[in-house]
Design an enzyme around this catalytic site. Structure first.
Site, short mmCIF file in Angstrom:
data_model
loop_
_atom_site.label_atom_id
_atom_site.label_comp_id
_atom_site.label_asym_id
_atom_site.label_seq_id
_atom_site.Cartn_x
_atom_site.Cartn_y
_atom_site.Cartn_z
N GLY A 1 0.84 -1.20 0.00
CA GLY A 1 0.00 0.00 0.00
C GLY A 1 0.87 1.24 0.00
O GLY A 1 1.89 1.27 0.67
N THR B 1 6.23 -6.55 2.65
CA THR B 1 7.37 -6.21 1.78
C THR B 1 8.70 -6.54 2.46
O THR B 1 9.63 -7.05 1.82
CB THR B 1 7.31 -4.70 1.44
OG1 THR B 1 6.08 -4.45 0.78
CG2 THR B 1 8.48 -4.27 0.59
N ILE C 1 1.64 3.98 6.86
CA ILE C 1 0.90 4.89 7.74
C ILE C 1 0.58 4.20 9.07
O ILE C 1 0.18 4.85 10.01
CB ILE C 1 -0.42 5.37 7.09
CG1 ILE C 1 -1.38 4.20 6.83
CG2 ILE C 1 -0.15 6.15 5.81
CD1 ILE C 1 -2.81 4.64 6.53
N ASP C 2 0.76 2.88 9.12
CA ASP C 2 0.38 2.13 10.33
C ASP C 2 1.45 2.20 11.44
O ASP C 2 1.15 1.87 12.59
CB ASP C 2 0.14 0.65 9.98
CG ASP C 2 -1.04 0.47 9.04
OD1 ASP C 2 -1.91 1.35 9.01
OD2 ASP C 2 -1.08 -0.55 8.33
N ARG D 1 -24.63 14.92 18.69
CA ARG D 1 -24.59 13.53 18.21
C ARG D 1 -23.36 12.78 18.71
O ARG D 1 -22.37 13.38 19.12
CB ARG D 1 -24.52 13.52 16.68
CG ARG D 1 -25.82 13.90 16.02
CD ARG D 1 -25.62 14.07 14.52
NE ARG D 1 -26.90 14.17 13.84
CZ ARG D 1 -27.04 14.67 12.62
NH1 ARG D 1 -25.99 15.12 11.94
NH2 ARG D 1 -28.22 14.71 12.06
N GLY E 1 -5.96 0.81 10.08
CA GLY E 1 -5.17 0.01 11.01
C GLY E 1 -5.93 -1.26 11.35
O GLY E 1 -6.78 -1.25 12.26
N HIS E 2 -5.67 -2.34 10.58
CA HIS E 2 -6.38 -3.60 10.82
C HIS E 2 -5.85 -4.31 12.05
O HIS E 2 -6.60 -4.88 12.83
CB HIS E 2 -6.24 -4.53 9.60
CG HIS E 2 -7.36 -4.35 8.63
ND1 HIS E 2 -8.67 -4.52 8.99
CD2 HIS E 2 -7.36 -4.01 7.32
CE1 HIS E 2 -9.44 -4.29 7.95
NE2 HIS E 2 -8.67 -3.97 6.93
N GLU F 1 -10.00 0.47 12.37
CA GLU F 1 -10.81 -0.46 11.55
C GLU F 1 -10.70 -1.90 12.06
O GLU F 1 -11.60 -2.71 11.84
CB GLU F 1 -10.40 -0.37 10.08
CG GLU F 1 -8.95 -0.72 9.82
CD GLU F 1 -8.49 -0.51 8.38
OE1 GLU F 1 -9.32 -0.41 7.48
OE2 GLU F 1 -7.26 -0.44 8.19
N ARG G 1 -23.54 8.97 14.04
CA ARG G 1 -23.08 9.04 12.64
C ARG G 1 -21.68 8.43 12.54
O ARG G 1 -20.88 8.52 13.48
CB ARG G 1 -23.02 10.49 12.16
CG ARG G 1 -24.37 11.18 12.06
CD ARG G 1 -25.18 10.64 10.89
NE ARG G 1 -26.43 11.36 10.70
CZ ARG G 1 -27.58 11.07 11.31
NH1 ARG G 1 -27.64 10.07 12.17
NH2 ARG G 1 -28.68 11.78 11.06
#
Ligand code: F6P
Length: 359
Positions: free
Chosen positions: A11, A114, A135-136, A171, A179-180, A231, A275
């Protein structure tokens, strides 16, 4: 005169170009006749002999440019030894390209998968220098990866923007960040953006704790709450499942991601409007910020120096603000995760941020 291959794999992220520029300028500065071969779309270019003989000018004017001038692709490490179409041997093909071009070394910019392939190629006898991209910020052996800080800026800006609208409407907002497997980006952006609740993959949440945190804010007269959710955030119950069971559960879920499920449950429990905001790949896009440009330039230049000194089989890494070569075999297959017992978590908790696991 050195012949150096270069590729960007996995990525993309900000500062890939800035890093390659750091390597190239260092090499050209040492010897203007250096030849740099840029492989297109990561390991794919190395496998299929797709490359461009770069010119010094190709590395000018790219310090601020996002993405990668070489293109990138995901080539899963677990498939590297699996023959492709017509029995295509990927590893042997990459070695053949390297040998046919008479390369002195190969510079590889990439994330965890990689780095594993970089280590494999190093073990196969190629001279490799790698650089930590993502980015992680989850690459083992380095305090910092390039791309991380720029993504934190974007994610923080997303939370900042949500603050005003959340306050106007009273709200609950869930901002789902990338980030999995690791929560560095969510943790840093969550703190920088003033999120009230931060949910990370490393710290499975309990729904009652999340609810309690929102209720407490409501009770204290705050009209809104903001959750920064990775995520890959996972509930305590789901964390008990095997990987297979969890994947099956997710595949059958009516919700596109954890945030939507959480949002529905909060709305049902409190009757308060919820939301969901998913900045997604915007977090990987655009120009690197100033911090990343410095990180990238330093790492790139240091990798250039490693090549000039013949230090191969290593990744250029940040350790206590110094750049050191870390052996690829120490990096490959390991993940740098957020330690739930670390100071940053304690400090955030001390000033009232919930991690959804207080009960
Ligand atoms: O590894 C970087 C990353 O952006 C992760 O944060 C995210 O989970 C993943 O890549 C998304 O991958 P893709 O771009 O292949 O959808």
């Amino acid at each position: 005169m050195m012949r150096v291959g270069m590729l960007t794999s996995g990525g993309d992220c900000q500062a890939l170009n800035a890093t390659m520029r750091g390597v190239a300028k260092t090499l050209y500065n040492a010897d203007p006749d250096t030849q740099i071969f840029g492989f297109e779309e990561g390991y794919r270019g190395l496998m299929y002999n797709d490359y461009i003989l770069m010119k010094p000018n190709d590395f000018s004017g790219i310090l601020t440019k996002g993405g990668t001038i070489l293109g990138s692709s995901r080539q899963p490490f677990k498939l590297m030894r699996v023959p492709g179409e017509n029995g295509f041997n990927k590893v042997e093909a990459m070695k053949a390209t390297y040998r046919n071009l008479k390369l002195d070394c190969l510079v590889i910019l990439g994330g965890n998968g990689t780095q594993k392939t970089a280590n494999l190629l190093s073990e196969e006898g190629l001279n490799i220098v790698s650089l930590p991209k993502t980015i992680d910020n989850d690459i083992y052996g380095t305090d910092m990866t390039f791309g991380f800080q720029s993504a934190v800026d974007i994610a923080t800006n997303a939370i900042d923007c949500i603050h005003t609208t959340a306050a106007s409407h009273g709200r609950v907002f869930i901002v789902e960040l990338m980030g999995h497997k690791v929560g560095w980006l969510t943790l840093h952006a969550g703190i920088a953006g003033g999120a009230d609740i931060i949910l990370l993959p490393e710290m499975p949440y309990n729904f009652d704790s999340v609810l309690m945190a929102v209720k407490q804010r409501n009770k204290a007269g705050k009209r809104f709450s903001i959750l920064a959710v990775a995520e890959g955030a996972i509930s305590q119950e789901d964390a008990q499942l095997s990987k297979k069971e969890y994947q099956k559960k997710k595949a059958n879920s009516p919700f596109p991601s954890v945030s939507y499920e959480l949002g529905k449950k909060i709305q049902d429990a409190l009757g308060q409007e919820v939301r969901i905001v998913v900045p997604g790949h915007t977090q990987r896009g655009g120009s690197p910020d100033a911090y990343d440009r410095v990180v990238a330039t330093r790492l790139g230049a240091a990798a250039g120096r490693m090549i000039l000194e013949g230090k191969y089989g290593c990744m250029a890494a940040f350790k206590n603000n110094e750049i050191v070569p870390v052996p690829l075999k120490e990096v490959a297959g390991r993940l740098k995760t957020v330690d739930p017992k670390s100071d940053i978590i304690r400090e955030a908790r001390d000033m009232g941020i919930s991690f959804g696991n207080e009960l």
